[in-house]
Structure formats: structure tokens, C-alpha cells
Motif scaffolding. Sequence first.
Motif, PDB file in Angstrom:
ATOM      1  N   PRO A  17       0.555  -0.755  -0.163  1.00 53.46           N
ATOM      2  CA  PRO A  17      -0.385   0.119  -0.369  1.00 53.46           C
ATOM      3  C   PRO A  17       0.870   1.275   0.159  1.00 53.46           C
ATOM      4  O   PRO A  17       2.212   0.910   1.026  1.00 53.46           O
ATOM      5  CB  PRO A  17      -0.624  -0.606   1.095  1.00 53.46           C
ATOM      6  N   GLU A  67       0.211   8.266   4.946  1.00 55.16           N
ATOM      7  CA  GLU A  67      -0.668   6.681   5.742  1.00 55.16           C
ATOM      8  C   GLU A  67      -0.241   5.822   5.903  1.00 55.16           C
ATOM      9  O   GLU A  67      -0.166   5.069   6.665  1.00 55.16           O
ATOM     10  CB  GLU A  67      -2.308   7.414   5.705  1.00 55.16           C
ATOM     11  N   ASP A  68      -0.444   5.046   4.554  1.00 56.81           N
ATOM     12  CA  ASP A  68      -1.095   3.649   4.147  1.00 56.81           C
ATOM     13  C   ASP A  68       0.456   2.827   3.926  1.00 56.81           C
ATOM     14  O   ASP A  68       1.253   2.227   4.145  1.00 56.81           O
ATOM     15  CB  ASP A  68      -1.502   3.271   2.760  1.00 56.81           C
ATOM     16  N   ASN A  98       4.999   0.790   9.038  1.00 56.73           N
ATOM     17  CA  ASN A  98       4.287  -0.042   7.441  1.00 56.73           C
ATOM     18  C   ASN A  98       5.292  -0.906   7.252  1.00 56.73           C
ATOM     19  O   ASN A  98       6.509  -0.733   6.537  1.00 56.73           O
ATOM     20  CB  ASN A  98       3.306   0.554   6.915  1.00 56.73           C
TER      21      ASN A  98
END
Length: 500
Positions: A17, A67-68, A98
Motif C-alpha cells: 500500500p 498514511e499507508d 508499516n
Amino acid sequence: MRGYLQSIETMGLVDGPGTRTIFFMQGCPLRCAYCHNPDAIRLQGGREITPAEVLEIARRYRSYYGEDGGVTFSGGEPLLQGEFLHKSLELLKQEGYNTCIDTSGIGNRAFFPDIFPLVDTLIIDVKAFDQESFANLTLTKGFGEYLDFLASLENYGFQGQVWARHVMVPGWTDNEQSMRDFVRILRPICHRIDRIEILPYHTAGVEKYRKLGMSYRLEGVEPMDKDRAKELEIYANKVFAEDLQQERKKAQARSEEKYKILRDRQVVSKQEQAEMFASLRELPLLREVAEGDVEAVLDEIILSNIKAGDYIFRTGDAPDLMYLIYQGEMKIFYNTIDGEEQIFYIYRDGDFVGGLNLLVETPYRYVGQALTDCRIIAIPKATFDKYFYDSSVVLRSVLTKSFDRIRWAEELIQRLATSNASMKTAGLLLKLVKRIGVETEEGIRLELSMNREELGNYSGLRRETITRKLGQFKDLGYIDLVGNKVIIVKDLEALEAYVL
Ligand code: SF4
């Protein structure tokens, strides 16, 4: 601690992502016919890098991740460098990155339980859908290992999302049946799948083979038509959505059926209930419930009489109940891909199962079946969350039990992998001595609830083998057999000599 790296891509947009830094690791155990990086298959070579340097690079690009986005490990096969991957993920997670792994699922398994709790997105490359095609494509026999990887992901602690990918080669899997097979293979992790993608085969890597003087196994195969690949991708996603719906319906039906069986067999006699209620407080798990909550808990739990042979839960059941065995014996087993039954544990009075499933909300991985007539106490998740969740004693006892199970499973794996039939039989008898042995004048008496076949499944032996071995032990004077259900252990030391 160093890893071997092929290359780094700093602003990758397709491997996970958001915007990501992608570390392409060196080395791969497979030999895919279409591999674009034949020079990266060897483990050694490439640039060496430490986990601290990985973190340093991630920090440099953090502002682009949004954010991802985050960090992806791809390859080659990143799982091949298990220790490096684990350390790198650990450092990244400590700073809140992440994480994503792009893998074909074949790697150093010893590190899987360390690695998978630290992974947010798993890109899984589904190479082929049956043993033969897998072997043809990858020149390895790892299909069984691959299926096992999918089935065990959650046991390794994976809690993230999955992107499933398949490279489509014309004439190999460009048809609807293959797409249905693709979806079928994903079933064990269907509730974690976020997307299914088809990557059309292309020939951009052929030149590399020529330059390296290597033969290319797909010589002459045309690139996959992109429109047809897209059509089949849409079809696979449609089949997947239908499959998911069916799975949900089945799970719902199973859940209702399970409640129905428990309710149908609920203890109704007031006297029986009173007896059970009195003893319940003695069970370690219920000892901690506050006095004022006891009535409410007893109102919500289900006390049932289960007949020998009845199923209590099955693989894939939702984590909506945990079970306490009030009386009787239950076997916990798993059907292997060869269709064999592998018994993991035998639980008896006071044991419980399913606590961890309720805590971490993962479906049951095994089957629970009553070996004898049983009295079972089913505790619904809502009751568990309300009255048990905050008790450190309950949590500790769930974790201790889980730890015991892991130890037992490790011992079992060790025993199955390294022992001969005598060692396995002796090991099983010693285990039974510990669990159900009763000292008598003739020796240690084992009253069995399992038949010979189940004993074999418990120890990784065929029924004929365990029968033969028990006969041999009897002839040697180590044990005595009384009918089919009683074994008297007469020479404990002789049995111990096999396993020590
Ligand atoms: S898994 Fe990837 S790196 Fe390994 S051989 Fe196949 S295509 Fe190449």
C-alpha cells in the motif's frame, strides 16, 4: 547480522500500500520459468546490509510514506534470510513503520513465528494450483510446503492483510478453471485477502538470460494478452467474492448448528446442574470470577452432555465459544493434506480449549471431538469478554495453557521427525503414564479412551505398526495388555531408555 541485497527501490508504488521503499533481497529457493532475475537466485552476492542500515534508509524516506506507505521486503525470496528479516522488521516496527513482505511462501520456517506478527501486508505469489504445475514451473517439490504455509499463517501470528498475486502465462493458467483453483487455494486465508491480482507474463527478462548465457524455458511463449488477463482477474475476484459469501454462510450455519447441539444436550436436571455448579467453582478458570458475578456467569454459559464421537468444534469455526471439560475426554486433531488424522492432544476433566481463540479472535485451526461421553461447559465470547478478560489470573492461565500446547506440539514434531517406531511408541506410553497413569500393584495402569488407530494417529504411526509394537513390548515384558482399552506399564525404565 547482515543481509544480502539485490537492489533498493525508493519510491515503489505497486509492492504494497502507498509509497514504499522496497528492499529486493538476494537468493531464492525456486527456479520459476519466467524469473526476471536469474542472477539474483544465489543467496550470496549483491550488496551486504545490516538491519540498522535498513532502518536508516527508511527514516530517510519516511516523509514520502504518508498514511499507508512504508517498507517492503521483496526478492528473490525475503523469507530465506529469516534472521535478517526478523531483526529489520523489529527495528522498523519499534519506530512505527508499516511493513510488507512479498513472498512465495518458501523460506526459513524457524523464523516465521518471529517474523509474521511484525508484518502488516503480505503479498503472496501463488505460483501454481497443483503439485505437478508447481513442480514444472518452479523446478521444486515445495507445493505441499506452500499449502501448509497458507494454512499456518495465523498460527505464526500473522494478523495483517493479504494481497494474492499470480503471474499468468499463456497456455498455462489463462482459463476460468485455473481462476477457480486459484481462489480455492486461498481459502484458508480468505478472510484476510484484500485483493487478488493477475500479473500478465511478459518477456522483458529474456535478454538477461541471453547475456548470462542461460537457457530460457519459456522461449517462444508470447507475452500474455493484457485484456484477457484483466478479464480473468475480474472473473477470479467475482469467484472469490461468491466463495467468501458461501464461506460466511457456512460458518454462520456451523455456528448455529454448534449452539443448537449444545442447547439440545443442555443439562436440564436441577440436581445435575446443582452438582456441576458446585464443582465449577473449583475449576481454575472459574475460581477467579467475582462472587457477585457467579450467578450471571452461570446463566450465560451452556452446560451440555456430549456423546462419545460427537464433534465439539471444527477447523474454521468462528471464535465465538471456548470450552471447558467438566468430565470426560476430548481429542484435538487436524486432518493432514494426505487425509490422515493427526491427534495433537487429549483433554480431560478441568482442561479447557479455545481461550486463545477468543483472546486473539482467530478461528479454530483444529477439530475437537468427544472421545468418551463428556460434560462440556461452553463459554460464549461475550461472557468471556465481560467476566474473564480483565482477570490476570485467567489470562495467565490461558497463556500458560497455550505455551504448554506449543511445547507439546514442538515435542510432537521432534518425535515424528526423529524417532523410529519403537521410540514413538515408548514416547507415547510415557506421555500417557504422565497424564492418566494410575499406580497399581501390577504396574502403572492406563485406561484408554482411544482405539489403536487413534493411538497411532496420536504418535504418528499406522494402526498396524502400533499394534505390532505394543505386542513386542508385551513380549519383552515392558507392558501388559488387558483387552483393547487397558495397558499396564510394568517396566517404566525400559520405556524411558528408548526416548532418553
Ligand atoms: S520466486 Fe521470484 S525470484 Fe524466485 S525464482 Fe520465482 S520469480 Fe525468481
